[in-house]
Write an enzyme that holds these catalytic residues in place. Structure first.
Site, PDB file in Angstrom:
ATOM      1  N   GLY A 294     -12.030 -18.386  -0.524  1.00 16.23           N
ATOM      2  CA  GLY A 294     -12.338 -19.041  -1.781  1.00 16.23           C
ATOM      3  C   GLY A 294     -13.321 -18.274  -2.639  1.00 16.23           C
ATOM      4  O   GLY A 294     -13.638 -17.115  -2.390  1.00 16.23           O
ATOM      5  N   GLU A 298     -11.378 -11.211  -9.272  1.00 21.33           N
ATOM      6  CA  GLU A 298     -10.265 -10.361  -9.671  1.00 21.33           C
ATOM      7  C   GLU A 298      -9.648  -9.627  -8.480  1.00 21.33           C
ATOM      8  O   GLU A 298      -8.451  -9.316  -8.483  1.00 21.33           O
ATOM      9  CB  GLU A 298     -10.727  -9.363 -10.733  1.00 21.33           C
ATOM     10  CG  GLU A 298      -9.618  -8.479 -11.292  1.00 21.33           C
ATOM     11  CD  GLU A 298      -8.469  -9.266 -11.914  1.00 21.33           C
ATOM     12  OE1 GLU A 298      -7.327  -8.764 -11.890  1.00 21.33           O
ATOM     13  OE2 GLU A 298      -8.713 -10.383 -12.421  1.00 21.33           O
ATOM     14  N   HIS A 300      -9.188 -10.940  -5.446  1.00 19.44           N
ATOM     15  CA  HIS A 300      -8.205 -11.892  -4.920  1.00 19.44           C
ATOM     16  C   HIS A 300      -7.016 -12.017  -5.862  1.00 19.44           C
ATOM     17  O   HIS A 300      -5.863 -12.135  -5.423  1.00 19.44           O
ATOM     18  CB  HIS A 300      -8.845 -13.273  -4.745  1.00 19.44           C
ATOM     19  CG  HIS A 300      -9.997 -13.303  -3.794  1.00 19.44           C
ATOM     20  ND1 HIS A 300     -11.302 -13.384  -4.224  1.00 19.44           N
ATOM     21  CD2 HIS A 300     -10.050 -13.259  -2.439  1.00 19.44           C
ATOM     22  CE1 HIS A 300     -12.106 -13.407  -3.179  1.00 19.44           C
ATOM     23  NE2 HIS A 300     -11.378 -13.326  -2.077  1.00 19.44           N
ATOM     24  N   GLN A 324     -16.522 -17.255  11.807  1.00 21.90           N
ATOM     25  CA  GLN A 324     -16.863 -15.856  11.565  1.00 21.90           C
ATOM     26  C   GLN A 324     -18.273 -15.672  11.022  1.00 21.90           C
ATOM     27  O   GLN A 324     -18.650 -14.576  10.625  1.00 21.90           O
ATOM     28  CB  GLN A 324     -15.839 -15.213  10.630  1.00 21.90           C
ATOM     29  CG  GLN A 324     -15.780 -15.760   9.221  1.00 21.90           C
ATOM     30  CD  GLN A 324     -14.515 -15.327   8.507  1.00 21.90           C
ATOM     31  OE1 GLN A 324     -13.419 -15.779   8.820  1.00 21.90           O
ATOM     32  NE2 GLN A 324     -14.660 -14.428   7.535  1.00 21.90           N
ATOM     33  N   SER A 449     -17.166 -11.921  -3.406  1.00 20.40           N
ATOM     34  CA  SER A 449     -17.710 -13.258  -3.665  1.00 20.40           C
ATOM     35  C   SER A 449     -19.219 -13.277  -3.501  1.00 20.40           C
ATOM     36  O   SER A 449     -19.910 -14.091  -4.122  1.00 20.40           O
ATOM     37  CB  SER A 449     -17.068 -14.276  -2.712  1.00 20.40           C
ATOM     38  OG  SER A 449     -15.672 -14.347  -2.918  1.00 20.40           O
TER      39      SER A 449
END
Length: 544
Positions: A294, A298, A300, A324, A449
């Site tokens: 999520g 750009e 993704h 993780q 992110s």
């Protein structure tokens, strides 16, 4: 119905509107003695008393919901009188201080007094609670009663409004859309009646037909394109409701977001996700899958666009995987914005988004984990010992749910890409793993992110990773074959930036991430460093 041997029960209504007058007429026809009603401006203090000063059997307050309590409080209590109201979502408490209280809500439309009286005596259902006299009312009207507890009345009334008021609103939309095609509403009413009969016979899920039930998204697209923009939100909402009914899972949503011909379904249940992709393959469509955590950017977007260019149906998962993250890492602070993610995914050509809760993905403590040896052991694996086991486990689950597909991963997380490729090969998943080149900001910073954690000063400093990789590539392309020299130069560039705390600078073979003695073939240069709260990684490939 009352018999001749029974003494007629008495009724008075406060509020002679459609509901109150309908009930008064229906009970009068059933043999009740109905006293003159009281309306706006009348003194209601003695409303519970008969003309002889005795208490009436039933006093019904048929005023708007918000005034029932005030009217009830104004009536002087009489022990023998049952005070009732007709509201669907209001309970008994508003009728205090009266000792005998009841709620009698008819599940019929009351458009006028004559029609309402006939409907009330036509075998109607009534939701009742409180005094037993409420059941007597239903019996005398020839109706059927539902006992609804006070705590459940709001949900019950919502269901009643959906079944009646919302249906009328939908038929209003059907009338408008049909009129735009030159078709009268009457032509649709037999279809409506037959549909209601099918629901009564089969239940809603089995009675559902149409494009959403058969996953014919192309027809849904054409419908949305043909509708006026003002009509699309209602269509989208009902398409989502039909999707939920047909899949039996999740809270899916279908939306065009104002884009003619576009739609996207959002599910939060893994079985709904699995069924959607199975249906797509059964229809002969190829599936592209983009797993993400999520907070899409750009980078993704490039994965989703690539999948949309190569596959018929594109699915995106949005799940921040706790397995993780180490206890000291940023699981709780990891950025999240599902609405933004769905909008970006749709704009890039996605058809389906899976956004499950942690409990949905891991309903109980995991007894099984997946560990990929060799390629996961150095670099990130050395610094984050549990990280790749968490990645491999969640990717294994997601690929098992997605089924045969092409799965798209970014090269920015190059070691992760290598781990997933090895996992798919070793476990014989029917999946083609597609690596997509890193997307960068104009100054070379790899999109991530976690870039949102950077301050303005750290954002400028973080470009040192790209510069260090550039120096390493320049050395290799210039003829340097000693990996130690390349590592040292990249490390020196990063260490020269005071805001950077370096973790590693390495050069490895691209296929298995092993360290070469002499540089040759397909290589990857990888770096990692921390800038304040943000830990960033980057890499570049070079071929000799």
């Amino acid at each position: 119905m009352q018999t001749n041997s029974e003494q007629a029960k008495s009724l008075r209504v406060i509020g002679p509107g459609r509901a109150g007058t309908s009930l008064a007429r229906a009970l009068a026809e059933a043999g009740w003695r109905v006293l003159p009603p009281l309306g706006r401006g009348d003194d209601v203090r003695a409303a519970a008393c008969d003309v002889d000063g005795e208490g009436v059997d039933l006093l019904v307050i048929a005023t708007p919901d918000g005034t029932i309590g005030a009217v009830a409080a104004a009536v002087e209590p009489v022990d023998r009188t049952v005070v009732a109201h007709l509201a669907g979502s209001v309970g008994l408490d508003v009728l205090l201080p009266h000792r005998r209280r009841a709620v009698i809500h008819p599940l019929v439309g009351l458009p006028d007094a004559d029609t309402g009286a006939r409907a009330l005596r036509g075998g109607a259902w009534f939701a009742v609670t409180g005094d037993e006299l409420a059941h007597r009312v239903v019996h005398d009207l020839g109706g059927r009663s539902l006992q609804v507890a006070d705590g459940d009345r709001v949900a019950y009334h919502a269901a009643a409004c959906i079944a009646s008021n919302h249906l009328v609103a939908l038929l209003g939309q059907a009338e408008r859309v049909a009129a735009s095609a030159g078709v009268p509403l009457d032509a649709l009413l037999d279809l409506v009646r037959a549909t209601v009969d099918n629901v009564a016979t089969l239940g809603p899920a089995a009675a559902l037909t149409g494009p959403v039930a058969r996953r014919d998204w192309a027809t849904v697209d054409r419908h949305l394109a043909a509708l006026d923009a003002s009509e699309r939100p209602a269509y989208e909402a009902m398409a989502a409701a039909a999707h939920r009914l047909s899949s039996g899972e999740g809270r899916p949503r279908v939306t065009s977001r104002g884009k003619v011909g576009g739609h996207i379904a959002v599910v939060d249940r893994v079985e709904a996700f699995r069924k959607e992709l199975e249906a797509a393959r059964a229809a002969g469509r190829t599936v592209g899958f983009v797993p993400t955590m999520g907070y899409l950017h750009e980078g993704h977007a490039s994965l989703i666009r690539r999948a949309a260019a190569e596959c018929d149906v594109v699915a995106v998962s949005v799940f921040v995987n706790p397995l993780q993250f180490a206890p000291t890492e940023d699981l709780g602070a990891y950025p999240r914005d599902l609405e933004r993610d769905v909008a970006l995914a749709e704009d890039c050509g996605a058809h389906l988004v899976l956004s499950p809760s942690t409990e949905e993905m891991y309903p109980e403590a995991m007894a099984t984990t997946v560990s990929v040896g060799s390629v996961s052991e150095g670099l990130e694996g050395a610094l984050r010992p549990t990280h790749f086991a968490g990645v491999a486990t969640v990717v294994t689950k997601l690929l098992a749910l997605a089924g045969p597909c092409r799965a798209y991963f970014g090269e920015k997380d190059f070691q992760q890409l290598a781990v997933i490729r090895r996992l798919v090969r070793d476990l014989s998943f029917p999946v083609e793993v597609v690596g997509v080149a890193t997307v960068r900001e104009p100054d070379g910073l790899a999109m991530s992110s976690r870039n949102v954690y950077l301050t303005d000063e750290e954002r400028v400093a973080a470009t040192v990773l790209h510069r260090a990789l550039g120096e390493g590539v320049r050395l290799v392309e210039g003829g340097e074959r000693d990996p130690a020299v390349v590592r040292d130069v990249m490390r020196a560039v990063i260490e020269a930036e005071p805001r950077a705390a370096i973790d590693y600078a390495e050069v490895v073979r691209a296929d298995d991430l092993s360290a070469p003695d002499t540089l040759s073939g397909e290589l990857r240069l990888l770096v990692a460093a921390r800038f304040g709260r943000a830990r960033l990684i980057d890499n570049r490939g070079v071929t000799i």
